[in-house]
Design a protein around this motif. Structure first.
Motif, PDB file in Angstrom:
ATOM      1  N   VAL A  93     105.578 -11.389 -16.535  1.00 12.69           N
ATOM      2  CA  VAL A  93     106.786 -10.585 -16.334  1.00 12.69           C
ATOM      3  C   VAL A  93     107.491 -10.378 -17.684  1.00 12.69           C
ATOM      4  N   ALA A  94     107.577 -11.445 -18.476  1.00 12.92           N
ATOM      5  CA  ALA A  94     108.246 -11.348 -19.776  1.00 12.92           C
ATOM      6  C   ALA A  94     107.526 -10.356 -20.689  1.00 12.92           C
ATOM      7  N   VAL A  95     106.203 -10.390 -20.678  1.00 20.27           N
ATOM      8  CA  VAL A  95     105.433  -9.468 -21.524  1.00 20.27           C
ATOM      9  C   VAL A  95     105.722  -8.017 -21.124  1.00 20.27           C
ATOM     10  N   LEU A  96     105.822  -7.773 -19.817  1.00 18.16           N
ATOM     11  CA  LEU A  96     106.117  -6.415 -19.346  1.00 18.16           C
ATOM     12  C   LEU A  96     107.527  -5.976 -19.747  1.00 18.16           C
ATOM     13  N   ILE A  97     108.482  -6.904 -19.635  1.00 17.11           N
ATOM     14  CA  ILE A  97     109.858  -6.602 -20.069  1.00 17.11           C
ATOM     15  C   ILE A  97     109.830  -6.223 -21.547  1.00 17.11           C
ATOM     16  N   GLU A  98     109.107  -7.030 -22.322  1.00 15.11           N
ATOM     17  CA  GLU A  98     109.002  -6.822 -23.765  1.00 15.11           C
ATOM     18  C   GLU A  98     108.419  -5.449 -24.088  1.00 15.11           C
ATOM     19  N   LYS A  99     107.344  -5.106 -23.366  1.00  8.22           N
ATOM     20  CA  LYS A  99     106.694  -3.813 -23.606  1.00  8.22           C
ATOM     21  C   LYS A  99     107.640  -2.659 -23.307  1.00  8.22           C
ATOM     22  N   GLU A 100     108.405  -2.790 -22.217  1.00 10.01           N
ATOM     23  CA  GLU A 100     109.264  -1.683 -21.787  1.00 10.01           C
ATOM     24  C   GLU A 100     110.489  -1.528 -22.667  1.00 10.01           C
ATOM     25  N   CYS A 101     111.087  -2.657 -23.086  1.00 10.74           N
ATOM     26  CA  CYS A 101     112.363  -2.520 -23.811  1.00 10.74           C
ATOM     27  C   CYS A 101     112.196  -2.705 -25.315  1.00 10.74           C
ATOM     28  N   GLY A 102     110.997  -3.112 -25.733  1.00 12.06           N
ATOM     29  CA  GLY A 102     110.747  -3.224 -27.171  1.00 12.06           C
ATOM     30  C   GLY A 102     111.414  -4.402 -27.852  1.00 12.06           C
ATOM     31  N   ARG A 103     111.905  -5.355 -27.056  1.00  7.77           N
ATOM     32  CA  ARG A 103     112.513  -6.549 -27.651  1.00  7.77           C
ATOM     33  C   ARG A 103     111.842  -7.790 -27.101  1.00  7.77           C
ATOM     34  N   MET A 104     111.869  -8.861 -27.874  1.00 14.89           N
ATOM     35  CA  MET A 104     111.209 -10.082 -27.449  1.00 14.89           C
ATOM     36  C   MET A 104     111.872 -10.676 -26.202  1.00 14.89           C
ATOM     37  N   ALA A 105     111.059 -11.059 -25.244  1.00 17.97           N
ATOM     38  CA  ALA A 105     111.548 -11.727 -24.036  1.00 17.97           C
ATOM     39  C   ALA A 105     110.962 -13.134 -23.992  1.00 17.97           C
ATOM     40  N   THR A 106     111.822 -14.124 -23.769  1.00 18.31           N
ATOM     41  CA  THR A 106     111.388 -15.515 -23.814  1.00 18.31           C
ATOM     42  C   THR A 106     111.581 -16.184 -22.458  1.00 18.31           C
ATOM     43  N   VAL A 107     110.546 -16.882 -22.025  1.00 11.96           N
ATOM     44  CA  VAL A 107     110.619 -17.607 -20.751  1.00 11.96           C
ATOM     45  C   VAL A 107     111.026 -19.049 -21.011  1.00 11.96           C
ATOM     46  N   MET A 108     111.844 -19.582 -20.153  1.00 10.08           N
ATOM     47  CA  MET A 108     112.169 -21.007 -20.207  1.00 10.08           C
ATOM     48  C   MET A 108     112.139 -21.531 -18.781  1.00 10.08           C
ATOM     49  N   LEU A 109     111.388 -22.611 -18.599  1.00 11.33           N
ATOM     50  CA  LEU A 109     111.173 -23.153 -17.261  1.00 11.33           C
ATOM     51  C   LEU A 109     111.585 -24.614 -17.287  1.00 11.33           C
ATOM     52  N   SER A 110     112.373 -25.001 -16.312  1.00 11.10           N
ATOM     53  CA  SER A 110     112.784 -26.397 -16.247  1.00 11.10           C
ATOM     54  C   SER A 110     112.601 -26.872 -14.814  1.00 11.10           C
ATOM     55  N   LEU A 111     111.753 -27.881 -14.642  1.00  9.61           N
ATOM     56  CA  LEU A 111     111.423 -28.359 -13.295  1.00  9.61           C
ATOM     57  C   LEU A 111     111.543 -29.865 -13.244  1.00  9.61           C
ATOM     58  N   ASN A 112     111.991 -30.373 -12.124  1.00  6.61           N
ATOM     59  CA  ASN A 112     111.870 -31.817 -11.942  1.00  6.61           C
ATOM     60  C   ASN A 112     110.521 -32.110 -11.272  1.00  6.61           C
ATOM     61  N   GLY A 113     110.186 -33.366 -11.168  1.00 10.61           N
ATOM     62  CA  GLY A 113     108.868 -33.745 -10.657  1.00 10.61           C
ATOM     63  C   GLY A 113     108.631 -33.294  -9.223  1.00 10.61           C
ATOM     64  N   GLU A 114     109.710 -33.046  -8.483  1.00 13.00           N
ATOM     65  CA  GLU A 114     109.558 -32.665  -7.071  1.00 13.00           C
ATOM     66  C   GLU A 114     109.415 -31.161  -6.882  1.00 13.00           C
ATOM     67  N   GLY A 115     109.360 -30.409  -7.986  1.00 17.81           N
ATOM     68  CA  GLY A 115     109.118 -28.981  -7.853  1.00 17.81           C
ATOM     69  C   GLY A 115     110.351 -28.130  -7.642  1.00 17.81           C
ATOM     70  N   PHE A 116     111.523 -28.683  -7.970  1.00 20.49           N
ATOM     71  CA  PHE A 116     112.741 -27.875  -7.957  1.00 20.49           C
ATOM     72  C   PHE A 116     113.125 -27.581  -9.398  1.00 20.49           C
ATOM     73  N   GLY A 117     113.739 -26.429  -9.610  1.00 19.40           N
ATOM     74  CA  GLY A 117     114.143 -26.153 -10.974  1.00 19.40           C
ATOM     75  C   GLY A 117     114.671 -24.765 -11.147  1.00 19.40           C
ATOM     76  N   ARG A 118     114.549 -24.271 -12.367  1.00 16.77           N
ATOM     77  CA  ARG A 118     115.134 -22.988 -12.714  1.00 16.77           C
ATOM     78  C   ARG A 118     114.242 -22.339 -13.750  1.00 16.77           C
ATOM     79  N   VAL A 119     114.107 -21.029 -13.639  1.00 13.61           N
ATOM     80  CA  VAL A 119     113.385 -20.294 -14.667  1.00 13.61           C
ATOM     81  C   VAL A 119     114.287 -19.167 -15.147  1.00 13.61           C
ATOM     82  N   ILE A 120     114.325 -18.976 -16.458  1.00 12.77           N
ATOM     83  CA  ILE A 120     115.084 -17.846 -17.006  1.00 12.77           C
ATOM     84  C   ILE A 120     114.169 -17.055 -17.937  1.00 12.77           C
ATOM     85  N   ILE A 121     114.468 -15.771 -18.066  1.00 15.01           N
ATOM     86  CA  ILE A 121     113.879 -14.973 -19.138  1.00 15.01           C
ATOM     87  C   ILE A 121     115.054 -14.380 -19.900  1.00 15.01           C
ATOM     88  N   SER A 122     115.048 -14.587 -21.205  1.00 12.44           N
ATOM     89  CA  SER A 122     116.139 -14.071 -22.029  1.00 12.44           C
ATOM     90  C   SER A 122     115.607 -13.023 -23.000  1.00 12.44           C
TER      91      SER A 122
END
Lengths: 152, 152
Positions: B74-103
């Motif tokens: 998804v980040a690569v596609l965002i990058e291709k469309e808008c021409g700016r770098m998109a970075t993924v950050m994923l934070s999960l606990n061991g039980e599979g709950f967490g948060r993902v952002i693309i900036s």
């Protein structure tokens, strides 16, 4: 534990928040007898002490908790100043490299690459406060420049 | 492996990027003989299959890798469309709950709470593409509305 000789830095909002968070982590009250200064001394790693910590090492839970407390305290201060919720997100690999962000709405107000987190600490409490103040001031500037995005 | 019967969805930019990332992860080429469709079938969990996965379970590395591949694509596609770098950050606990952002710059263009990541998957490839398209379209709208923040 006499408060009369306490460092005035301990009376700042930031340090009070750090203490509050450290005490909140101390679920079983094992540190109730410790002074605020003693609690915060865990964040101080003098250059000499730092040299003794191996360059490469696994991260322990206590260090990870301290990293969280520091950035959570910064987030609480951002929240107090700008009146909007600030959320911390920390992502680390086992070797102590990673990234921490603080977001307000859709705005990244803190975005830092972390290195050597197993050696996380500051030369002194005053250096720690300076770092927090810097992060806070940059964050509030970003929110001030883009209040619409911070409110998204 | 005949390409003549291939699902046209596999010809989309998103699916091609998913395949590229899956093949990049396959360092030892153990899956070189697998068709694109077979590779991507790992992302499909039918409702029946999902019921067989326990509600609570630890996350394995393969699942984590798939979550990363999806959001990276998804980040690569965002990058291709808008021409700016998109970075993924994923934070999960061991039980599979967490948060993902693309900036993108100082802009959060994707911000999702993750639940039950050990059961990460989609009903079908077409559902997966729909989800990616949704994320992409919202992200590009945010960038379009705030190009200055995306450029910070």
């Amino acid at each position: 534990m006499s408060n009369t000789t306490a460092d005035p830095i301990l009376e700042t909002d930031f340090m009070k928040e750090m203490v509050r968070q450290m005490r909140a982590l101390d679920t079983f009250g094992t540190r109730d007898g410790q002074s605020d200064e003693a609690l915060l001394s865990q964040f101080v790693i003098t250059p000499e002490k730092r040299k003794e910590i191996p360059l490469v090492a696994d991260m322990d839970q206590a260090t990870l908790a301290r990293v969280n407390v520091f950035y959570n305290a910064v987030a609480v201060l951002i929240e107090k100043e700008c009146g909007r919720m600030a959320t911390v997100m920390l992502s680390l690999n086992g070797e102590g490299f990673g990234r921490v962000i603080i977001s307000v709405g859709k705005l990244l107000v803190v975005d830092k690459t972390l290195r050597d987190v197993h050696r996380f600490g500051f030369d002194s409490l005053s250096k720690m406060k300076t770092e927090a103040d810097k992060l806070l001031s940059v964050a509030l500037n970003i929110v001030g420049d883009h209040p619409d995005v911070a409110g998204m």
